[in-house]
Write an enzyme that holds these catalytic residues in place. Structure first.
Site, PDB file in Angstrom:
ATOM      1  NE  ARG A  89    -107.252  29.911 -27.040  1.00  0.00           N
ATOM      2  CZ  ARG A  89    -106.811  30.994 -27.702  1.00  0.00           C
ATOM      3  NH1 ARG A  89    -105.538  31.144 -27.937  1.00  0.00           N
ATOM      4  NH2 ARG A  89    -107.646  31.898 -28.112  1.00  0.00           N
ATOM      5  NE  ARG A 110    -101.783  34.109 -25.496  1.00  0.00           N
ATOM      6  CZ  ARG A 110    -102.381  34.608 -26.564  1.00  0.00           C
ATOM      7  NH1 ARG A 110    -101.804  34.511 -27.732  1.00  0.00           N
ATOM      8  NH2 ARG A 110    -103.545  35.179 -26.469  1.00  0.00           N
ATOM      9  NE  ARG A 163     -94.896  28.346 -28.620  1.00  0.00           N
ATOM     10  CZ  ARG A 163     -94.533  28.293 -29.903  1.00  0.00           C
ATOM     11  NH1 ARG A 163     -93.370  27.773 -30.226  1.00  0.00           N
ATOM     12  NH2 ARG A 163     -95.333  28.732 -30.850  1.00  0.00           N
ATOM     13  CG  ASP A 167    -104.212  24.962 -30.880  1.00  0.00           C
ATOM     14  OD1 ASP A 167    -103.813  25.952 -30.261  1.00  0.00           O
ATOM     15  OD2 ASP A 167    -105.147  25.016 -31.714  1.00  0.00           O
ATOM     16  CE1 TYR A 200    -109.061  29.812 -36.071  1.00  0.00           C
ATOM     17  CE2 TYR A 200    -110.008  28.074 -34.734  1.00  0.00           C
ATOM     18  CZ  TYR A 200    -109.493  29.347 -34.842  1.00  0.00           C
ATOM     19  OH  TYR A 200    -109.407  30.140 -33.738  1.00  0.00           O
TER      20      TYR A 200
HETATM   21  O1  CP3 Z   1    -103.651  27.133 -21.799  1.00  0.00           O
HETATM   22  C1  CP3 Z   1    -103.072  26.372 -22.567  1.00  0.00           C
HETATM   23  O2  CP3 Z   1    -101.971  26.641 -23.046  1.00  0.00           O
HETATM   24  C2  CP3 Z   1    -103.740  25.058 -22.856  1.00  0.00           C
HETATM   25  C3  CP3 Z   1    -103.531  24.567 -24.203  1.00  0.00           C
HETATM   26  C4  CP3 Z   1    -104.350  25.220 -25.311  1.00  0.00           C
HETATM   27  C5  CP3 Z   1    -103.776  25.935 -26.409  1.00  0.00           C
HETATM   28  N1  CP3 Z   1    -104.783  26.197 -27.299  1.00  0.00           N
HETATM   29  C6  CP3 Z   1    -102.343  26.254 -26.587  1.00  0.00           C
HETATM   30  C7  CP3 Z   1    -102.009  27.454 -27.400  1.00  0.00           C
HETATM   31  C8  CP3 Z   1    -105.711  25.139 -25.508  1.00  0.00           C
HETATM   32  C9  CP3 Z   1    -106.774  24.539 -24.592  1.00  0.00           C
HETATM   33  C10 CP3 Z   1    -105.980  25.755 -26.777  1.00  0.00           C
HETATM   34  C11 CP3 Z   1    -107.312  25.778 -27.389  1.00  0.00           C
HETATM   35  C12 CP3 Z   1    -107.558  26.641 -28.539  1.00  0.00           C
HETATM   36  N2  CP3 Z   1    -106.722  26.895 -29.608  1.00  0.00           N
HETATM   37  C13 CP3 Z   1    -108.789  27.292 -28.784  1.00  0.00           C
HETATM   38  C14 CP3 Z   1    -110.023  27.175 -27.910  1.00  0.00           C
HETATM   39  C15 CP3 Z   1    -109.974  28.011 -26.704  1.00  0.00           C
HETATM   40  C16 CP3 Z   1    -110.177  29.472 -26.925  1.00  0.00           C
HETATM   41  O3  CP3 Z   1    -109.275  30.228 -26.613  1.00  0.00           O
HETATM   42  O4  CP3 Z   1    -111.234  29.867 -27.403  1.00  0.00           O
HETATM   43  C17 CP3 Z   1    -108.656  28.007 -29.996  1.00  0.00           C
HETATM   44  C18 CP3 Z   1    -109.705  28.878 -30.637  1.00  0.00           C
HETATM   45  C19 CP3 Z   1    -107.352  27.728 -30.510  1.00  0.00           C
HETATM   46  C20 CP3 Z   1    -106.742  28.198 -31.797  1.00  0.00           C
HETATM   47  C21 CP3 Z   1    -105.549  29.037 -31.516  1.00  0.00           C
HETATM   48  N3  CP3 Z   1    -104.304  28.529 -31.167  1.00  0.00           N
HETATM   49  C22 CP3 Z   1    -105.459  30.456 -31.463  1.00  0.00           C
HETATM   50  C23 CP3 Z   1    -106.588  31.401 -31.796  1.00  0.00           C
HETATM   51  C24 CP3 Z   1    -104.148  30.783 -31.090  1.00  0.00           C
HETATM   52  C25 CP3 Z   1    -103.581  32.160 -30.812  1.00  0.00           C
HETATM   53  C26 CP3 Z   1    -102.567  32.656 -31.774  1.00  0.00           C
HETATM   54  C27 CP3 Z   1    -101.731  33.741 -31.117  1.00  0.00           C
HETATM   55  O5  CP3 Z   1    -100.514  33.576 -31.047  1.00  0.00           O
HETATM   56  O6  CP3 Z   1    -102.314  34.764 -30.680  1.00  0.00           O
HETATM   57  C28 CP3 Z   1    -103.451  29.571 -30.903  1.00  0.00           C
HETATM   58  C29 CP3 Z   1    -102.050  29.420 -30.498  1.00  0.00           C
HETATM   59  C30 CP3 Z   1    -101.862  28.860 -29.135  1.00  0.00           C
HETATM   60  N4  CP3 Z   1    -102.392  27.693 -28.689  1.00  0.00           N
HETATM   61  C31 CP3 Z   1    -101.061  29.416 -28.109  1.00  0.00           C
HETATM   62  C32 CP3 Z   1    -101.142  28.517 -27.021  1.00  0.00           C
HETATM   63  C33 CP3 Z   1    -100.440  28.598 -25.695  1.00  0.00           C
HETATM   64  C34 CP3 Z   1    -100.310  30.769 -28.214  1.00  0.00           C
HETATM   65  C35 CP3 Z   1     -98.885  30.834 -27.959  1.00  0.00           C
HETATM   66  C36 CP3 Z   1     -97.930  30.043 -28.828  1.00  0.00           C
HETATM   67  O7  CP3 Z   1     -98.110  29.919 -30.053  1.00  0.00           O
HETATM   68  O8  CP3 Z   1     -96.958  29.580 -28.230  1.00  0.00           O
END
Ligand code: CP3
Length: 320
Positions: free
Chosen positions: A2, A6, A15, A51, A126
């Protein structure tokens, strides 16, 4: 893993400032973002830009993904009344943008696309906590105090994951990953009782489609055997235990995924390279290994270090 994207300047450039939900709902943008790390790194598979909370968002549970925080829920799940807020997902009507993104990607990619879903326990954490948690107090209180409600919730979330995954596979995802990122917060006994049955339902049902199933969590060293038994072809391992040790905990016919510590990527290249070699040595030439990080890429990771990691692993592959 994941968020490979970013840390990329090209990701930040396209983005925009809004919610990730808006980026996911724009198929051209989501296609481009999925492809960015492929172009940059030359990795062997693509993971869909979406996500784990996208299906719950799409059926109107009322959540957003706040940058720097993660999923935040307006009105957390508390009682049986809240089950009504978790109606079944109709992927073609509720998440047509996800399916269009997959169609675009399948047409464009010459490597496999990995689809994914959140496991019921992690998505429930969540919905119940309302935001990312370190202790999962509300989640654990609900599961132990109201087991009937807990299992009803797990069943709804299992169906959400199943329906979403089936639609992703129908549109051409060639493997699926079930993210139970926070399952490591549970003891093995509690995992087996409260989380594993619903994940097993997801993995067994999607197994009927014949695609390989990756089952991933963080801090799950004590759960690896159960996560394999839940119906995984590939078990994800974080960096806390060596692959050689992980192999003693899962049946011999399963592959492993992992397990470079993402936090080591900030060290000088020589150190990173030694750590990569350590992962490969611990795997010891076993054919069932997907080299990966043990968890997501930190946003301040230098992309040139990840380029070197991929090249180094590919060089190892071609000489062994
Ligand atoms: O690599 C990829 O970008 C693939 C797509 C993907 C995202 N989220 C995009 C994302 C995948 C496979 C996920 C899964 C996901 N989302 C999980 C399981 C995997 C893991 O890491 O354990 C979980 C727990 C989430 C929930 C989630 N979404 C979190 C904890 C966050 C981080 C918040 C932050 O900004 O620190 C997100 C946001 C998120 N999902 C981002 C991305 C690329 C962060 C950047 C953004 O918001 O543009």
């Amino acid at each position: 893993m994941r968020q490979a994207g970013r840390s990329l300047p090209e990701y930040r450039a396209v983005r925009g400032e809004g919610s990730i939900n808006d980026a996911i709902a724009n198929p051209d943008l989501a296609t481009e973002i999925t492809l960015q790390p492929i172009r940059r790194y030359g990795v062997d598979a693509a993971i869909l830009y979406s996500d784990i909370v996208t299906p719950a968002h799409a059926i109107g549970f009322g959540l957003d993904v706040v940058p720097g925080i993660g999923p935040v829920v307006e009105k957390p799940f508390e009682s049986s009344d809240d089950l009504a807020r978790l109606r079944p997902l109709d992927p073609e009507a509720d998440t047509p943008y996800v399916l269009e993104t997959i169609d675009n990607l399948v047409a464009e990619l010459d490597i496999p696309l990995i689809g994914f879903a959140g496991a019921p326990f992690t998505v429930a954490s969540y919905l119940i906590e309302g935001r990312p948690s370190r202790t999962y107090q509300r989640t654990k209180a609900l599961m132990k105090t109201h087991p009937d409600l807990w299992f009803a919730l797990m069943d709804r979330l299992a169906d959400l994951a199943i329906t979403s995954l089936q639609s992703q596979v129908a549109h051409g995802a060639e493997a699926i990953q079930l993210f139970d990122s926070w399952a490591g917060a549970l003891s093995a006994a509690d995992y087996e009782r409260y989380a594993m049955p619903s994940s097993a339902k997801v993995l067994e049902t999607i197994g009927e489609s014949g695609v390989p199933r990756i089952h991933f969590g963080v801090g799950t060293g004590e759960l690896l055997g159960l996560m394999a038994d839940a119906g995984a072809d590939v078990v994800g391992v974080d960096w806390r235990i060596p692959l050689a040790e992980a192999r003693t905990r899962v049946p011999a016919d399963r592959a492993l995924q992992g397990n470079l510590d993402p936090a080591i990527l900030g060290a000088p290249w020589e150190i990173v390279r030694d750590e990569v070699d350590g992962v490969l040595a611990s795997n010891d030439g076993h054919p069932g290994h997907i080299f990966n990080l043990g968890h997501g890429v930190q946003p301040d990771t230098d992309p040139t270090v990840l380029e070197k990691v991929v090249d180094h692993v590919h060089a190892y592959r071609s000489t062994s």
